[in-house]
Design a protein around this motif. Sequence first.
Motif, PDB file in Angstrom:
ATOM      1  N   GLU A 164       0.795  -1.236   0.000  1.00  0.00           N
ATOM      2  CA  GLU A 164       0.000   0.000   0.000  1.00  0.00           C
ATOM      3  C   GLU A 164       0.826   1.283   0.000  1.00  0.00           C
ATOM      4  O   GLU A 164       0.269   2.368  -0.154  1.00  0.00           O
ATOM      5  N   MET A 165       2.142   1.160   0.190  1.00  0.00           N
ATOM      6  CA  MET A 165       2.988   2.353   0.058  1.00  0.00           C
ATOM      7  C   MET A 165       3.918   2.258  -1.151  1.00  0.00           C
ATOM      8  O   MET A 165       4.827   3.069  -1.302  1.00  0.00           O
ATOM      9  N   LYS A 166       3.670   1.261  -1.998  1.00  0.00           N
ATOM     10  CA  LYS A 166       4.454   1.184  -3.231  1.00  0.00           C
ATOM     11  C   LYS A 166       3.892   2.186  -4.245  1.00  0.00           C
ATOM     12  O   LYS A 166       2.750   2.631  -4.130  1.00  0.00           O
ATOM     13  N   TRP A 168      12.455   3.637   6.987  1.00  0.00           N
ATOM     14  CA  TRP A 168      12.032   3.488   5.584  1.00  0.00           C
ATOM     15  C   TRP A 168      12.959   2.557   4.820  1.00  0.00           C
ATOM     16  O   TRP A 168      14.185   2.718   4.892  1.00  0.00           O
ATOM     17  N   ASP A 169      12.410   1.642   4.068  1.00  0.00           N
ATOM     18  CA  ASP A 169      13.172   0.951   3.026  1.00  0.00           C
ATOM     19  C   ASP A 169      13.273   1.930   1.867  1.00  0.00           C
ATOM     20  O   ASP A 169      12.406   1.958   0.978  1.00  0.00           O
ATOM     21  N   VAL A 170      14.306   2.752   1.899  1.00  0.00           N
ATOM     22  CA  VAL A 170      14.420   3.788   0.864  1.00  0.00           C
ATOM     23  C   VAL A 170      14.740   3.126  -0.474  1.00  0.00           C
ATOM     24  O   VAL A 170      14.100   3.391  -1.483  1.00  0.00           O
ATOM     25  N   ILE A 223       9.352  11.179  -3.057  1.00  0.00           N
ATOM     26  CA  ILE A 223       9.903  10.991  -1.706  1.00  0.00           C
ATOM     27  C   ILE A 223       9.475  12.138  -0.788  1.00  0.00           C
ATOM     28  O   ILE A 223       9.036  11.911   0.342  1.00  0.00           O
ATOM     29  N   GLU A 224       9.551  13.340  -1.286  1.00  0.00           N
ATOM     30  CA  GLU A 224       9.163  14.483  -0.440  1.00  0.00           C
ATOM     31  C   GLU A 224       7.697  14.388  -0.037  1.00  0.00           C
ATOM     32  O   GLU A 224       7.335  14.625   1.110  1.00  0.00           O
ATOM     33  N   THR A 225       6.863  14.010  -0.988  1.00  0.00           N
ATOM     34  CA  THR A 225       5.419  13.962  -0.715  1.00  0.00           C
ATOM     35  C   THR A 225       5.082  12.851   0.271  1.00  0.00           C
ATOM     36  O   THR A 225       4.357  13.060   1.246  1.00  0.00           O
ATOM     37  N   VAL A 226       5.637  11.676   0.028  1.00  0.00           N
ATOM     38  CA  VAL A 226       5.261  10.517   0.855  1.00  0.00           C
ATOM     39  C   VAL A 226       5.924  10.594   2.233  1.00  0.00           C
ATOM     40  O   VAL A 226       5.262  10.423   3.264  1.00  0.00           O
ATOM     41  N   VAL A 227       7.209  10.870   2.243  1.00  0.00           N
ATOM     42  CA  VAL A 227       7.932  10.845   3.526  1.00  0.00           C
ATOM     43  C   VAL A 227       7.468  11.992   4.426  1.00  0.00           C
ATOM     44  O   VAL A 227       7.310  11.824   5.634  1.00  0.00           O
ATOM     45  N   SER A 228       7.186  13.154   3.836  1.00  0.00           N
ATOM     46  CA  SER A 228       6.755  14.273   4.688  1.00  0.00           C
ATOM     47  C   SER A 228       5.356  14.002   5.263  1.00  0.00           C
ATOM     48  O   SER A 228       5.063  14.376   6.390  1.00  0.00           O
ATOM     49  N   ARG A 229       4.518  13.319   4.503  1.00  0.00           N
ATOM     50  CA  ARG A 229       3.174  13.024   5.026  1.00  0.00           C
ATOM     51  C   ARG A 229       3.251  12.193   6.316  1.00  0.00           C
ATOM     52  O   ARG A 229       2.454  12.372   7.220  1.00  0.00           O
ATOM     53  N   ALA A 238      17.335  12.670  -0.440  1.00  0.00           N
ATOM     54  CA  ALA A 238      15.999  13.292  -0.426  1.00  0.00           C
ATOM     55  C   ALA A 238      15.230  12.841   0.813  1.00  0.00           C
ATOM     56  O   ALA A 238      14.558  13.649   1.467  1.00  0.00           O
ATOM     57  N   THR A 239      15.346  11.561   1.169  1.00  0.00           N
ATOM     58  CA  THR A 239      14.627  11.069   2.352  1.00  0.00           C
ATOM     59  C   THR A 239      15.177  11.725   3.611  1.00  0.00           C
ATOM     60  O   THR A 239      14.421  12.194   4.475  1.00  0.00           O
TER      61      THR A 239
END
Length: 369
Positions: free
Chosen positions: A82-84, A160-162, A146-152, A197-198
């Motif tokens: 669900e986070m792919k 995180w499995d970056v 990355i910015e959108t998902v990780v910041s949320r 970025a992460t």
Amino acid sequence: MTITAHSRRDFLVRATHATALGMAGLSGPSAFATPRTQTSAAGANARPIPYGAAVRVDALTSDLSYRGAIIANCQIIVPEGEMKWPDIHPARGEYRFEKADALMDFARQNKIEVRGHTLAWYGGMPAWTAAIDGRAEAERELVDHIETVVSRYRGAIPSWDVVNEPLVDWPEGPTSLRPSIWTRQLGPDYLPIALRATAAVDPDAQLVLNEYDIEFKGPRFAARRQALLQLLRSLRERDVPLHAVGLQSHLFADRAIDRDGLQAFLNEIKALKLDVLITELDVIDYELPGKISERDALVAGLAGQFLETVCDVVRPKAILTWGLSDRYSWVPIYFKRPDGMPNRPLPLDADLKRKPLFDVIEEYRRKTV
Ligand code: XIL
């Protein structure tokens, strides 16, 4: 070079500040983080290694007994899909967070921590990404994702499995990277781009490079260990933020664990000051005998051998299996048994009863090094 990255707080100690979404993390230190104040060997290892499993969000909603088993057994969950990218970023400029948010809500309500999976992977990319054209566009899309998902989920996902599965099956060196949209457009730079970025979005997150087929005997697996080490060293030399290696640990009944090879590899990982997580343990049982008692014992035996090999050298920060119950596993999709009997790769059976694999994981979670 000093490894500044390593001075970050331990995995899972945090998740205490609220995100913009109001997704407050757990209050206070995690129940399963190693207390920093304990110094004696026994004290430092007094808490069991946290255990977790990959979960399916739809099943958490529709299947109450499964949901209960996750709550009863897991200190960590990780979304199986669900986070792919296809789920969370199905079209250019379009993000869908419903399922990931539902998982976060479930975790928060039940005081379970979440690992994020995964940000930069070759696999399962949505069709629209094939049209990404050129270096600048690729970097923009990867960083934007990355910015959108990780910041949320900043403050609510401590690990995180970056990077997932960066190496080809049989690498010749650290540049033997698996072809993907990212290598095509960015070459090996996609790794530092994703990791930096992460780290820029969430400086407290534990950044993990996750890889499979690391543990077995044979020249292909030796080549993978060597290439992975070279890759990790090259990231370290360039001061790229990275904190841990994830050993997926999809074990195969017909492959022997290379005790010496794996331990030598883990000692090198230690020397690089990287932590180790077991991220996706299961035992692929399609070649094992059908008889259930015999099969379950062999599955547990192989996992025990693997865990012993690892835990003799390092104390993993977490042990996760790729699913909790045989009711929901990826194994039958890819490794169906020729005799048609159901696969039994996970710690609980399809009726949610504990199997010998569950006990063996418990044993190593509680072992002191
Ligand atoms: C698998 C999921 O379990 C499947 O449901 C999906 O169809 C494909 O991906 N290594 C990984 C995981 O890092 O993301 C994979 O998960 C299993 C192998």
